[in-house]
Design an enzyme around this catalytic site. Structure first.
Site, mmCIF file in Angstrom:
data_model
loop_
_atom_site.group_PDB
_atom_site.id
_atom_site.type_symbol
_atom_site.label_atom_id
_atom_site.label_comp_id
_atom_site.label_asym_id
_atom_site.label_seq_id
_atom_site.Cartn_x
_atom_site.Cartn_y
_atom_site.Cartn_z
ATOM 1 C CB CYS A 382 -2.453 19.102 7.528
ATOM 2 S SG CYS A 382 -2.866 18.223 6.225
ATOM 3 C CG HIS A 508 -6.266 21.931 7.419
ATOM 4 N ND1 HIS A 508 -5.127 22.349 7.406
ATOM 5 C CD2 HIS A 508 -6.033 20.820 6.602
ATOM 6 C CE1 HIS A 508 -4.199 22.055 6.471
ATOM 7 N NE2 HIS A 508 -4.898 21.014 6.035
ATOM 8 C CD GLU A 510 -5.909 24.939 9.697
ATOM 9 O OE1 GLU A 510 -5.971 24.067 10.532
ATOM 10 O OE2 GLU A 510 -5.317 24.864 8.718
HETATM 11 N N1 GLN Z 1 1.116 17.571 1.734
HETATM 12 C C1 GLN Z 1 0.728 16.662 2.657
HETATM 13 C C2 GLN Z 1 -0.339 15.947 1.974
HETATM 14 O O1 GLN Z 1 -0.718 16.198 0.591
HETATM 15 C C3 GLN Z 1 -0.068 17.688 3.544
HETATM 16 C C4 GLN Z 1 -1.031 18.453 3.140
HETATM 17 C C5 GLN Z 1 -1.189 19.620 4.039
HETATM 18 O O2 GLN Z 1 -0.544 20.047 4.970
HETATM 19 N N2 GLN Z 1 -2.229 20.221 3.758
HETATM 20 O O3 GLN Z 1 -1.035 14.801 2.300
#
Ligand code: GLN
Length: 532
Positions: A382, A508, A510
């Protein structure tokens, strides 16, 4: 028709109620039953999505995009099922539903009250979960500790569920701490007795006690609890301290808890349908090798903020015969160049997980660059993918000041930017890109070979996206965009050639890794780290 198990906690919080509930789920699954799990959280937030990771730890995301408590991660990993928004109910959600109905006039002039209107809504949440999932058993964990003001409506609701169903369709499990007195080492059951009474005053008579204690819960102690709390000795089990959390279902099973639950639910004749969990635990415990993975993030003081990431790393390690040690690296510390080599040179792999806001970003970019230039296995998740793209833009394309507009809205080179549909959103809660989206993998890429298929579904929680204006230049510079969401032409995975393992994804992974079914990206990362 479903049967219901309600798990409450007494004496103190933090004694593993979630793991207890998840372990009961696992045991029943091993008996061939289908299980759905849910958690009631007594706080007023609609969901934990707007809470600081320091307050609440990780926000776990379900496939249908609910932002939930981290206990749902334990549930999914233990019972190996994908849960839904039905699995996460907060006081905030319940009240906002009731209040919306009231404003619409749905209550036909009635006085709207906690009983029956709030409790009806809570009971509905349980019955809906049963109907939609079609599971044999619904396990509901009541967050908080018995005696809290906030949990009263939840306790009243489960009392009503007990009284409106058949006796052998509803079971109450109470988890407590039996403290040990320093010096004399004596174990004290009085707090358990009080907690039992407190539950009784709410009309709930617990059927089973699960006890946490540093000491051994002997038969004598069990007999005492049995006498004061009106349960048979066989309904009292100890949740012993274990090396791996996945051992808990086996610890319960050894004490006959699964048999006892089946008996109470009138499902007695069920045979054990699989031993594979036990075999998995044995395999995990025989891991001989050791590796060290550096986790670079901004919330490293609170390990729970990365719970599913570290669990996926541990599980992938064990499955590959290795114990994974995590080196917690505060991203900000890497902003000082002198620390870079010192903090990163002894690692077998580097992971940069998700995050929000500017603090530590340059340190994460530095970690990504270090891994890239030194052929250290790297995995970005992410925000971890976004920092990789910032590094490539700044340090390979030479675009000085390239950034995400989350960090610098005026950057000349917005490699990471908002999508149009995110631009006019001014509410924080529930407005990220959430839950499952499809991703198509590129022929010949490492991602494709790890997954072994063309299309994947992964869970998301982010607002910003890679800006495709920079795609061509980055491709020329060696970046491989190996996963694309074709519907909206969004980059989901990026990797580099001629590197042991340099992969980063916008989703994600995970949340989908299971101890008995390791996520391919975690597996590939750990294998590369072991190879180093
Ligand atoms: N801050 C980034 C976004 O909003 C990544 C978010 C995250 O890592 N869950 O796109």
């Amino acid at each position: 028709m479903a049967k219901y198990i309600f798990v409450t906690g007494g004496v103190v919080s933090g004694i593993g109620k979630g793991i207890t509930a998840a372990s009961i789920g696992r045991m029943l699954k091993d008996r061939g039953l289908t299980v759905f799990m849910q958690k009631f959280d007594p706080y007023l937030n609609i969901d934990p999505g707007t809470m600081s990771p320091y307050q609440h730890g990780e926000v776990f995301v379900t496939k249908d995009g609910a932002e939930t408590d981290l206990d749902l991660g334990h549930y999914e990993r233990f019972i190996d099922e994908e849960l839904t928004k039905r699995a996460s109910i907060t006081t905030g959600k319940v009240y906002s539903k009731v209040i919306n109905k009231e404003r619409k006039g749905d209550y036909n002039g009635e006085t709207v009250q906690v009983i029956p209107h709030i409790t009806d809504e809570i009971k509905n949440a349980v019955y809906k979960a049963a109907n939609e999932s079609g599971a044999d058993i619904i396990i509901t964990e009541i967050g908080g500790t018995v005696g809290d003001i906030e949990s009263l409506p939840f306790l009243e609701s489960i009392r009503q569920i007990h009284s409106e169903n058949k006796q052998d369709d509803v079971l109450f499990v109470h988890t407590v701490l039996v403290p040990q007195i320093p010096g004399s080492d004596e174990l004290k059951t009085k707090p358990t007795q009080h907690s039992f009474k407190e539950l009784m005053s709410n009309g709930i008579k617990t059927d089973i006690f699960v006890i946490r204690s540093d000491g051994e819960i002997t038969d004598q102690i069990k007999r005492k609890i049995s006498l004061f709390c009106d349960v048979p000795v066989e309904a009292i089990v100890q949740s012993k301290n274990v090396e791996l959390i996945y051992e808990v279902p086996l610890v319960f099973k050894d004490q006959g808890l699964d048999k006892y639950i089946l008996k109470k639910l009138n499902l007695e004749d069920r045979k054990l349908s699989t031993n594979s969990w036990e075999e998995m635990v044995e395999r995990f415990k025989s891991a001989k090798k050791e590796i060290t993975i550096g986790l670079v993030g901004k919330y490293v003081e609170l390990h729970d903020a990365y719970l599913s990431v570290i669990q996926a790393l541990f599980d992938a390690g064990y499955e590959n015969g290795a114990k994974v040690n995590i080196e917690w690296i505060n991203a900000e510390s890497l902003e000082d160049k002198e620390n870079l080599d010192k903090n990163l040179k002894n690692l077998d792999g580097i992971i940069v997980p998700g995050g929000f806001g500017s603090r530590g970003t340059d340190g994460m970019v530095a970690a990504s660059r270090y891994a890239r230039e030194n052929n250290v296995p790297f995995f970005g998740i992410c925000y971890g993918m976004q920092v990789v793209l910032i590094d490539l833009a700044r340090n390979v394309l030479g675009l000085e000041g390239a950034n995400s507009t989350e960090i610098n809205p005026d950057t000349k080179y917005p490699v990471i930017d908002l999508l149009e549909n995110q631009e006019n959103i001014d509410e924080l809660g529930g407005t990220l890109r959430l839950g499952n989206y499809e991703c198509t993998l590129k022929e010949g890429s490492r991602a494709k070979s790890l997954y072994g298929k063309d299309k994947i579904l992964e869970r998301h929680r982010h607002r910003y996206e890679f800006n495709n204006d920079f795609k061509e230049d980055l491709e020329k510079a060696g970046a491989i965009f190996s996963g694309i969401n074709e519907e909206n032409n969004l980059v989901e995975i990026i990797e580099l050639e001629n590197h042991k393992n340099f992969i980063a994804c916008q989703f994600h992974p995970e949340f989908k890794s299971r101890p008995n079914n390791i996520h391919p990206l975690f597996d590939g990362f750990i294998k590369a780290a072991l190879d180093k």
